[in-house]
Design an enzyme around this catalytic site. Structure first.
Site, PDB file in Angstrom:
ATOM      1  N   TYR A 155       4.608 -11.027  33.094  1.00 32.80           N
ATOM      2  CA  TYR A 155       4.648  -9.266  33.554  1.00 32.80           C
ATOM      3  C   TYR A 155       5.194  -8.496  32.264  1.00 32.80           C
ATOM      4  O   TYR A 155       4.938  -7.480  31.612  1.00 32.80           O
ATOM      5  CB  TYR A 155       5.468  -9.316  34.699  1.00 32.80           C
ATOM      6  CG  TYR A 155       5.574  -7.814  35.332  1.00 32.80           C
ATOM      7  CD1 TYR A 155       4.443  -7.362  36.179  1.00 32.80           C
ATOM      8  CD2 TYR A 155       6.593  -6.916  34.894  1.00 32.80           C
ATOM      9  CE1 TYR A 155       4.381  -6.106  36.583  1.00 32.80           C
ATOM     10  CE2 TYR A 155       6.492  -5.646  35.569  1.00 32.80           C
ATOM     11  CZ  TYR A 155       5.358  -5.329  36.257  1.00 32.80           C
ATOM     12  OH  TYR A 155       5.529  -3.846  36.741  1.00 32.80           O
ATOM     13  N   LYS A 159       3.437  -5.816  30.036  1.00 32.05           N
ATOM     14  CA  LYS A 159       3.972  -4.673  29.688  1.00 32.05           C
ATOM     15  C   LYS A 159       4.320  -3.815  28.561  1.00 32.05           C
ATOM     16  O   LYS A 159       3.936  -2.936  28.106  1.00 32.05           O
ATOM     17  CB  LYS A 159       4.870  -4.452  31.087  1.00 32.05           C
ATOM     18  CG  LYS A 159       4.369  -4.510  32.340  1.00 32.05           C
ATOM     19  CD  LYS A 159       3.328  -3.663  32.844  1.00 32.05           C
ATOM     20  CE  LYS A 159       2.970  -3.658  34.263  1.00 32.05           C
ATOM     21  NZ  LYS A 159       1.797  -2.865  34.811  1.00 32.05           N
TER      22      LYS A 159
END
Length: 260
Positions: A155, A159
């Site tokens: 993640y 991002k």
């Protein structure tokens, strides 16, 4: 109405932050394309917007599928006549230490967050350039576009990648009047975050209350979650901004968790 007659395609818009942005954009006069893996849920959200007096159209879209993305964008262009705004919002979360992270789960995370952002960007940029009326591309990043947290390797990597993609799209799109920016929220109390609370409690061997107070909100200035409306208002601001002065940037909306 700041977005009157603009066509906005929002991925992952059947629920959560995406739905909130879709509703707020419709209030601001935009025509909304609800793009979601779950077509029934997308259609329900589109119906809600239409019942409130807005314009909305639902398309089925797995953002990691080149075929589905290209078809969904083509269907949206055929329905509304073009695309003015893309919000690349679809995402999931998988919590695991790096040493236990299954490679197929890593690839799934990057496929949805990064491949999805690339594929929707490419398709929407082509549509924007063809119509010659510019556009705005907004990526749904996170405070994790700038910070790292345990158990979120894929993640966090994804991002961070969105910030780099936005910078390149901002430079390549400038000649065609296309801007690109990233919204970086703190923790927003959505089903995605609710799912993480017991997972992190188990990983850290602490209570769910302590996950909220001592992990998720400990670095905020007021101990508050970011709200879906906080994010939606930021998305309106970025889409309505009148010039290329605001492009290639990441806007952190986190109650002071991360300060640039």
């Amino acid at each position: 109405m700041q977005l009157k007659d603009k066509v906005a395609l929002i991925t992952g818009a059947a629920s959560g932050i995406g739905k909130e942005m879709a509703i707020e954009y419709a209030k601001q006069g935009a025509k909304i394309v609800i793009a979601d893996l779950a077509l029934d849920a997308a259609s329900k959200t589109a119906d809600e917007i239409r019942q409130a007096g807005g314009e909305a159209f639902a398309v089925a879209m797995d953002v990691s599928s080149e075929e589905q993305v290209d078809k969904g964008v083509a269907d949206a262009v055929a329905h509304f006549g073009g695309i003015d705004i893309l919000i690349s919002n679809a995402g999931i979360q998988i919590i695991s230490p790096v040493v236990d992270y299954a490679f197929d789960q890593w690839k799934k995370m990057l496929a949805i967050h990064m491949d999805g952002a690339f594929l929707t960007t490419r398709a929407c940029m082509r549509a924007m350039i063809e119509k010659g009326r510019g556009g705005a591309i907004i990526y749904m990043g996170s405070v994790h576009s700038h910070e790292g947290s345990p158990f979120k390797s894929a993640y966090v990597a994804a991002k961070h990648g969105l910030v780099g993609l936005a910078k390149v799209v901002a430079k390549e799109g400038a000649k065609d009047g296309i801007r690109a920016n990233v919204i970086c929220p703190g923790f927003v109390r959505t089903p995605l975050v609710d799912k993480q609370i017991p997972e992190q409690a188990a990983q850290l061997n602490i209570s769910e209350e302590d996950v909220i107070k001592k992990v998720m909100l400990k670095d905020t200035i007021d101990g508050e979650f970011t709200t879906t409306q906080d994010v939606a208002q930021t998305a309106v601001f970025l889409a309505a901004f009148p010039s290329n002065a605001l492009s290639g940037q990441s806007i952190v909306v986190s109650h002071g968790w991360h300060m640039q």
